[in-house]
Design an enzyme around this catalytic site. Structure first.
Site, PDB file in Angstrom:
ATOM      1  N   LYS A  56     -35.109  71.959 -95.623  1.00 54.58           N
ATOM      2  CA  LYS A  56     -34.480  72.045 -96.938  1.00 54.58           C
ATOM      3  C   LYS A  56     -34.532  73.442 -97.543  1.00 54.58           C
ATOM      4  CE  LYS A  56     -34.796  67.271 -97.283  1.00 54.58           C
ATOM      5  NZ  LYS A  56     -34.944  66.038 -98.012  1.00 54.58           N
ATOM      6  N   LYS A 111     -41.746  70.001-102.654  1.00 54.37           N
ATOM      7  CA  LYS A 111     -41.107  69.028-101.759  1.00 54.37           C
ATOM      8  C   LYS A 111     -41.398  69.340-100.301  1.00 54.37           C
ATOM      9  CE  LYS A 111     -36.899  68.278-104.492  1.00 54.37           C
ATOM     10  NZ  LYS A 111     -35.421  68.367-104.435  1.00 54.37           N
ATOM     11  N   GLY A 168     -35.841  60.532 -98.864  1.00 53.45           N
ATOM     12  CA  GLY A 168     -36.109  59.200 -99.391  1.00 53.45           C
ATOM     13  C   GLY A 168     -37.157  59.173-100.476  1.00 53.45           C
ATOM     14  N   HIS A 219     -28.284  63.596-111.187  1.00 54.90           N
ATOM     15  CA  HIS A 219     -28.174  63.762-109.745  1.00 54.90           C
ATOM     16  C   HIS A 219     -26.732  63.453-109.372  1.00 54.90           C
ATOM     17  CE1 HIS A 219     -29.587  63.262-105.472  1.00 54.90           C
ATOM     18  NE2 HIS A 219     -28.382  62.737-105.450  1.00 54.90           N
ATOM     19  N   LYS A 232     -33.128  56.089-105.461  1.00 51.02           N
ATOM     20  CA  LYS A 232     -31.932  55.715-106.190  1.00 51.02           C
ATOM     21  C   LYS A 232     -31.844  54.203-106.364  1.00 51.02           C
ATOM     22  CE  LYS A 232     -29.614  59.643-104.075  1.00 51.02           C
ATOM     23  NZ  LYS A 232     -28.786  60.064-102.920  1.00 51.02           N
ATOM     24  N   ASN A 254     -27.263  65.746 -96.932  1.00 48.31           N
ATOM     25  CA  ASN A 254     -27.647  64.604 -96.112  1.00 48.31           C
ATOM     26  C   ASN A 254     -26.643  64.483 -94.979  1.00 48.31           C
ATOM     27  OD1 ASN A 254     -29.977  63.604 -97.545  1.00 48.31           O
ATOM     28  ND2 ASN A 254     -28.536  63.115 -99.181  1.00 48.31           N
ATOM     29  N   ARG A 273     -25.607  62.385 -92.798  1.00 47.44           N
ATOM     30  CA  ARG A 273     -25.464  61.013 -92.307  1.00 47.44           C
ATOM     31  C   ARG A 273     -24.672  60.212 -93.332  1.00 47.44           C
ATOM     32  NH1 ARG A 273     -28.718  59.155 -96.365  1.00 47.44           N
ATOM     33  NH2 ARG A 273     -30.535  60.450 -96.815  1.00 47.44           N
ATOM     34  N   VAL A 289     -26.693  55.398 -98.129  1.00 47.53           N
ATOM     35  CA  VAL A 289     -26.798  54.014 -98.596  1.00 47.53           C
ATOM     36  C   VAL A 289     -25.657  53.719 -99.581  1.00 47.53           C
ATOM     37  CG1 VAL A 289     -28.246  52.364 -99.837  1.00 47.53           C
ATOM     38  CG2 VAL A 289     -29.303  54.065 -98.336  1.00 47.53           C
TER      39      VAL A 289
END
Lengths: 448, 162, 162, 448
Positions: free
Chosen positions: A120, A162, A168, A212, A241, A293, A295, A298
């Protein structure tokens, strides 16, 4: 009907996302192999798949996180491609590379791109270089107390520490006072080492009242990079989230354009391919990039609901070398979509997951309601995995109607079982909250 | 005759490796039934457990001992009251008009066809007539109460036939 | 008058997972019924447990005296075979190389640690070792057959302890 | 959120449509009363409603078709309006008038309009006068054998004899030969008398290979008449619709415009208000009006899916005197929607309804799938009513994808119970039929 881009795809995931991927494969005429642990033997995805291979016990390390078993299952069943879903191995460049070496298409960006964006701190540098606004913070991973203090001085308290490899919501700590700084540094590194096997952490300015906001992109191997608008995911509990929506309420159109253009520019700069999400923090008119991200997310259904685009279908097409099936002009978001995550968690025990038998499970239905769930009455929620039971997605012409529809949908959801509690009531409380209804909430909403 | 058995924790409950709980219970229940059927005598107690769920059956001791039962007084049969129900949606009245005497009171002997009340619907007064002879045991709907189709208005203990 | 049936630990329950927990449980349940039927006298209590699941039946003591039952031969106990399961997804081989003699044949005596086969996964040859001593009762996976995690490869009749 | 147009609505129906109406009421903040028979005591609509009143036994005549009981329940609970759903009393002008006399708003067109359109022979005259093309046939009800023969000579064989008060595929007979004519006349009249209490029949030319195309209209009390595009309902079994879709495949745009304009003109001519459907037969470039349905239709969700408009919401708003909430220009149908009706019927016993206990009932879900159903596992399908178990509606950007999605959705629908069979397999067969996939089918598709 045209030829499917692959004949057979292996789904290396579980739960609702495995089912989600199988559904699109079926619609595309692609055969599916679902790999599963012993705990997921009776899962909805296994039921719907053409083939299933049991690859290990319930513990993820020995099944869904075990690359050799997944590759072996793919080779054995003749799967041409692997869809990794989200979580597990979905953002693991090594796994993508192993797929590649075994002649199997990994449905996701190139391993190099994933590796660069997966760190990151490095991703922030990369995006800053591509001209994206980034949150003030450490240029690289912070490894000594000296660097820590120096960077904190520069960006100013509060800061958030972080894990560089994190995700997640795990491996994060907010520091508001100087005397919390060093302990938080130590804890975060320890967590990062334990959870992600990588103790590098970085640091950035913490925005107390930020929203966000993330931008969905689709990029193919033919140079096309599209954005599918933004999602607002500000309703979070401990960085998890809970509610996501599109479009972001009250976002000034100029700022929206800046974010979507930044995401497209960033994706083009790193040679991104597939579906990806660029996450930003927004406070007032200020915006800053946080991470990518690599991918499917969700919350991708809210984008699907407003654009009519099946994102998994596009992922598969892109992985097969086909161009994205539409142009930026053809992406015309319409109306408002909201997603609520219904988790098997007990609000009275600080939202601890509560696996158990579902004796009753009747999801909502009817007009403009979509439910993505792998659960069913009689199913035993296993203790090994995340607590997501169902995603409820609604669409409406405007936000007021979408909120009313979501309240209706959650209100008719019937879930019961010995010891099973859900987040449904919390979600309904948030939907009734005046600040949420006004669209003026930030990530601080549930921090009280 | 009762023993305690170690409780099974949720962690243990999940070690069945993905076997659907429903299936498991069905199988267990089957086995229990088979076991009970197989025995020439009724068990005193049986338990089926799956994780936190359990079925527990106890048989009263001595119920099937036939040879020694003294000619006890026949047990009072469960009171078999007949309900007079509302034939329509409306308002139930106990009396022909406000202030008048109710059609019936608890304890009254009634015959088939005795009027026991009125249900007013769409400004029509529907007389409610008893369909069975007996004694009024209880008046369950209040005077001027709103009632649904099929809702019990009063309970009658039917006259025994001999 | 208490009959005990072999207890199965949760760990065993999961390793048996490949055998089909459902089948295992059905067999256990059946065994209970069979045992009850076969017994000359009603037991006072019977327990079947599989991992977290259990069936438990108690009968009242001494209520039925069996006057004429001759001392029948004790029933042959249900064969209790242990399965050796695949630890990985792969290809099962019975022999170290094509054409070679199989590691074991039906009827062979094996010890804990005896190699009984190979499962090849990702070009790695995983030796399959017996975890229990006994006699090979059946080889259920075919040579060069594709196997899943937990799938039974062969069945072993455990050596009786005396 | 604005004030709801009514505080409380009574739903005078059952099954999926009662649930459908309750859902919209909840979204609008309107309290609901569901009246029900003893057989529907545990129905999904009763569960979701704010109040429920049991109005009679299972037999419809004594419950859902018993106006006095419904009105009494409305007065008693203080409902301001009654939504009649479809079937039962939904097109009964007398019932609408009784509502009116009792100060209760009937959610539907004015009783006079319903009466005029309810007599199908009269409706055809009315529409012909308004300039709509009508199928050649009897101008009025045919009451003597002489009239019958004369009209048949004029329009030519084959003809179809229909009950003037009919609907739902009952009271119809197709006559291909002269010697079938009189027997069919007698049978149809007898059926019409028995089923509808009105033995008038009329006669029209029978189109062997026509497509059934209908136009959805919305008209308010302020002079606005909109159309929401068309639906193709050509997949029928004995005049019962099985599959409906929008838009109609391969319909020439000029013909589509003619039909939608005819419907708008017809609705305006009779002073129609509320949601209504104008049904047409189409063969080649020829089109002819058949009838108007003065209510919400079973297949309304396909229109909702392509337009994003909640039709029940519009019905309620219009009944409250509000204007339709959008203009014709704002109605922009997008993509393709298909609905399949999954009925509890046994294909091996000539599709006889098979009521019974549902031991398993897991409807499909996921991307772009909507399910409207009142059924659930553990529910006993009562024997008194129609056999509709669930409506599965899918949306996709194009028809090929919509068909593929529907096949996926039906494929994952799990329904089981002792003695319960469904039409699911028949539906899947139709979806796989080349002529259907090409969009070249007519109402003759299932007549073989």
């Amino acid at each position: 009907m045209s030829e499917p881009p692959f004949r057979k795809i292996l789904v290396a995931n579980r739960g609702e996302i495995a089912l989600r991927v199988v559904r699109t494969c079926r619609e595309m005429g692609i055969r599916t192999v679902v790999v599963h642990s012993t705990a997921d033997r009776d899962s909805a995805a296994v039921r719907l798949a053409d083939e299933a291979v049991q690859i290990g016990p319930g513990a993820p390390r020995k099944s869904y996180l075990y690359p050799a078993m997944i590759i072996e299952a793919a080779l054995r069943t003749g799967a041409e491609a692997i869809h990794p879903g989200y979580g597990f191995l979905s953002e693991d460049p090594d796994f993508a590379e192993i797929c590649d070496k075994n002649g199997i298409v990994f449905i996701g960006p190139h391993p190099d791109v994933m590796a660069r964006l997966g760190d990151k701190a490095a991703a922030r540098e990369l995006m800053a270089a591509a001209g994206l606004p980034v949150v003030p913070g450490s240029a690289e991973a912070v490894s000594t107390p000296g660097e820590l203090v120096e960077t904190t001085k520069r960006v100013g308290l509060p800061v958030i520490i972080k894990a560089a490899a994190g995700g997640g919501g795990r491996g994060m700590a907010v520091v508001r006072d100087w005397d919390e700084l060093l302990p938080a540094f130590r804890t975060t590194r320890a967590t990062a080492r334990g959870v992600f096997g990588d103790d590098r952490v970085y640091l950035e300015r913490y925005w107390e009242n930020a929203r966000h906001i993330e931008v969905q992109v689709l990029a193919d191997n033919h140079g096309t990079v599209l954005h599918l608008g933004e999602r607002d995911c500000s309703v979070q509990r401990r960085h998890q989230k809970l509610i996501e929506e599109s479009p972001a309420p009250l976002l000034p159109p100029a700022l929206r354009d800046r974010l979507t253009q930044a995401a497209v520019r960033g994706a083009a700069a790193v040679g991104y391919t597939g579906a990806g999400t660029f996450e930003f923090l927004v406070e007032g008119d200020e915006a800053a990039f946080i991470e990518v991200n690599c991918r499917i997310q969700v919350e991708h259904p809210v984008t699907e609901a407003v654009t009519g685009i099946d994102l998994v279908r596009e992922q598969i097409r892109i992985a097969a070398g086909l161009p994205v099936s539409l142009t930026q002009d053809e992406v015309r978001p319409n109306g408002v979509a909201i997603e609520c995550r219904v988790n098997a968690e007990d609000p009275r025990r600080d939202f601890a997951p509560c696996p158990g038998l579902l004796t009753e499970f009747v999801p909502p239905g009817g007009q403009f309601v979509r439910v993505d769930t792998h659960a069913y009455a009689g199913w035993q929620v296993p203790p090994y995995y995340d607590s997501l039971l169902a995603k409820v997605i609604v669409w409406a012409p405007d936000r007021d109607q979408a909120i009313a529809r979501m309240r209706r949908a959650l209100g008719e959801f019937r879930i019961d079982g010995p010891g099973v509690s859900t987040t449904s009531e919390l979600l309904q409380d948030v939907l009734a909250e005046p600040v949420f209804r006004a669209g003026r909430h930030s990530t601080a909403l549930l921090r009280k | 005759m009762t023993r305690t058995f170690p409780e099974i924790t949720p962690e243990e409950a999940t070690t069945l490796g993905g076997l659907g709980a429903e299936d498991a219970m069905a199988i267990l229940g089957h086995s229990l039934a088979e076991a009970v059927r197989a025995a020439p005598q009724t068990p005193s107690r049986a338990v089926v457990r799956f994780g936190c769920a359990s079925i527990e059956v106890e048989w009263p001791v001595g119920t099937r001992v036939v040879e020694s039962a003294p000619a006890a007084a026949p047990p009072e049969p469960a009171e078999d009251l007949a309900a007079v129900v509302a034939p329509v949606v409306g308002t139930f009245y106990r009396a022909p008009e406000p202030g008048a005497r109710p059609f019936v009171e608890v304890g009254d002997e009634i015959e088939v066809g005795t009027q026991v009340g009125i249900v007013e619907a769409m400004k029509l007064m529907n007389p409610i007539l008893a369909e069975e002879a007996g004694v009024v045991a209880e008046i369950v709907a209040g005077d001027a109460e709103s009632v649904e189709y099929g809702q019990p208005l009063l309970l009658v203990r039917p006259r025994t036939e001999g």
